[in-house]
Motif scaffolding. Structure first.
Motif, PDB file in Angstrom:
ATOM      1  N   LYS A  18      27.767  36.188  44.836  1.00 34.57           N
ATOM      2  CA  LYS A  18      28.032  37.547  45.317  1.00 34.57           C
ATOM      3  C   LYS A  18      29.527  37.865  45.301  1.00 34.57           C
ATOM      4  CE  LYS A  18      23.736  38.486  46.207  1.00 34.57           C
ATOM      5  NZ  LYS A  18      23.011  38.809  45.008  1.00 34.57           N
ATOM      6  N   GLU A  19      29.818  39.129  45.060  1.00 28.57           N
ATOM      7  CA  GLU A  19      31.189  39.604  44.885  1.00 28.57           C
ATOM      8  C   GLU A  19      32.119  39.186  46.027  1.00 28.57           C
ATOM      9  OE1 GLU A  19      33.587  43.855  44.482  1.00 28.57           O
ATOM     10  OE2 GLU A  19      31.395  43.851  44.443  1.00 28.57           O
ATOM     11  N   GLU A  20      31.699  39.356  47.258  1.00 28.00           N
ATOM     12  CA  GLU A  20      32.557  39.018  48.394  1.00 28.00           C
ATOM     13  C   GLU A  20      32.854  37.527  48.450  1.00 28.00           C
ATOM     14  OE1 GLU A  20      30.392  42.783  49.102  1.00 28.00           O
ATOM     15  OE2 GLU A  20      29.714  40.789  48.541  1.00 28.00           O
ATOM     16  N   THR A  44      24.828  31.702  36.316  1.00 25.64           N
ATOM     17  CA  THR A  44      24.973  32.845  35.414  1.00 25.64           C
ATOM     18  C   THR A  44      26.427  33.130  35.052  1.00 25.64           C
ATOM     19  OG1 THR A  44      24.990  34.399  37.260  1.00 25.64           O
ATOM     20  CG2 THR A  44      22.861  33.970  36.224  1.00 25.64           C
ATOM     21  N   GLY A  45      27.355  32.388  35.634  1.00 21.36           N
ATOM     22  CA  GLY A  45      28.751  32.490  35.225  1.00 21.36           C
ATOM     23  C   GLY A  45      29.613  33.466  35.996  1.00 21.36           C
ATOM     24  N   GLY A  46      29.180  33.904  37.162  1.00 20.64           N
ATOM     25  CA  GLY A  46      29.999  34.826  37.946  1.00 20.64           C
ATOM     26  C   GLY A  46      31.386  34.276  38.233  1.00 20.64           C
ATOM     27  N   LEU A  47      31.445  33.044  38.699  1.00 21.66           N
ATOM     28  CA  LEU A  47      32.752  32.433  38.974  1.00 21.66           C
ATOM     29  C   LEU A  47      33.471  32.042  37.692  1.00 21.66           C
ATOM     30  CD1 LEU A  47      31.841  30.406  42.152  1.00 21.66           C
ATOM     31  CD2 LEU A  47      33.629  32.148  41.991  1.00 21.66           C
ATOM     32  N   THR A  48      32.733  31.605  36.688  1.00 25.65           N
ATOM     33  CA  THR A  48      33.361  31.287  35.400  1.00 25.65           C
ATOM     34  C   THR A  48      34.111  32.499  34.873  1.00 25.65           C
ATOM     35  OG1 THR A  48      31.672  29.634  34.825  1.00 25.65           O
ATOM     36  CG2 THR A  48      32.912  30.593  33.010  1.00 25.65           C
ATOM     37  N   VAL A  49      33.485  33.661  34.910  1.00 34.76           N
ATOM     38  CA  VAL A  49      34.109  34.890  34.430  1.00 34.76           C
ATOM     39  C   VAL A  49      35.343  35.239  35.264  1.00 34.76           C
ATOM     40  CG1 VAL A  49      33.779  37.390  34.169  1.00 34.76           C
ATOM     41  CG2 VAL A  49      32.008  35.802  33.362  1.00 34.76           C
ATOM     42  N   GLU A  50      35.218  35.169  36.585  1.00 32.08           N
ATOM     43  CA  GLU A  50      36.365  35.501  37.451  1.00 32.08           C
ATOM     44  C   GLU A  50      37.529  34.530  37.222  1.00 32.08           C
ATOM     45  OE1 GLU A  50      36.695  38.226  39.022  1.00 32.08           O
ATOM     46  OE2 GLU A  50      34.706  38.897  39.657  1.00 32.08           O
ATOM     47  N   PHE A  51      37.227  33.246  37.096  1.00 29.64           N
ATOM     48  CA  PHE A  51      38.288  32.283  36.812  1.00 29.64           C
ATOM     49  C   PHE A  51      38.882  32.529  35.420  1.00 29.64           C
ATOM     50  CE2 PHE A  51      36.483  29.366  40.161  1.00 29.64           C
ATOM     51  CZ  PHE A  51      37.649  29.246  40.910  1.00 29.64           C
TER      52      PHE A  51
END
Length: 186
Positions: A18-20, A44-51
């Motif tokens: 989640k975003e927060e 799904t790569g949420g943190l991969t993308v942000e990093f």
């Protein structure tokens, strides 16, 4: 931060984080443009993308090929494929092949948490960071014991996030699962 709705997801693959929570993790990680990040259990790569938006390079590791395929789609969607390497391996095998880590992000361990922490610690540069997220109560206990044995500087945060949904009579709050975020520095 990228909104949750901007990620491709699947019912069969966990995530995106989640975003927060992503916001807190990125902040706590102190990621810089010179950093090498390893994201264990990338989902799904949420943190991969942000990093990938912030680091020099990110290694996204997952033993689930479906997870890596969705992570690849999310990296493509956000024009970050050149900033990430996807590794279809278990964490211990992946860590064997990666040198000089600045940040080790552990979102899933497949039951090998202590071994992943210990192997990752050996690959961490001076002042490197390990971040562990958990929705299970037992995971932080195991992580803390291992990190303490490595004499790391540790911080533990437990977060409960609720989001409001506008209804006819007012705003109703819906809770997400609480999550524990452990950060440790070498």
């Amino acid at each position: 931060m990228i909104p949750d709705s901007s990620f491709i997801s699947s019912e069969d693959v966990p995530g995106p984080t989640k975003e927060e929570i992503r916001c807190l993790i990125i902040c706590k990680s102190k990621v810089s443009s010179n950093d090498t990040v390893v994201d264990i259990g990338c989902g799904t790569g949420g943190l991969t993308v942000e990093f990938a938006k912030r680091a020099q390079i990110v290694y996204a590791v997952d033993k689930n090929i479906d997870a890596l395929q969705i992570t690849q789609k999310n990296l493509q969607k956000h024009n970050l494929t050149n900033k990430a390497h996807l590794l279809h391996k278990n964490a211990l095998k992946a860590l064997r092949d990666i040198e000089d880590i600045d940040i080790l992000m552990i979102g899933g361990s497949g039951g090998d948490l202590s071994l992943i922490i210990e192997k990752g610690y050996k690959k961490l540069k001076k002042d490197g960071r390990i971040i562990i997220t958990s929705i299970l109560l037992e995971t932080p206990t195991e992580a803390l014991k291992t990190l303490q044995n490595l004499d790391m500087s540790i911080e533990v945060v437990n977060v409960s996030i609720s989001k409001g949904q506008i209804m006819d009579r007012g705003t109703m709050m819906f809770a997400n699962n609480p999550i524990t975020i452990i950060t440790a520095q070498k």
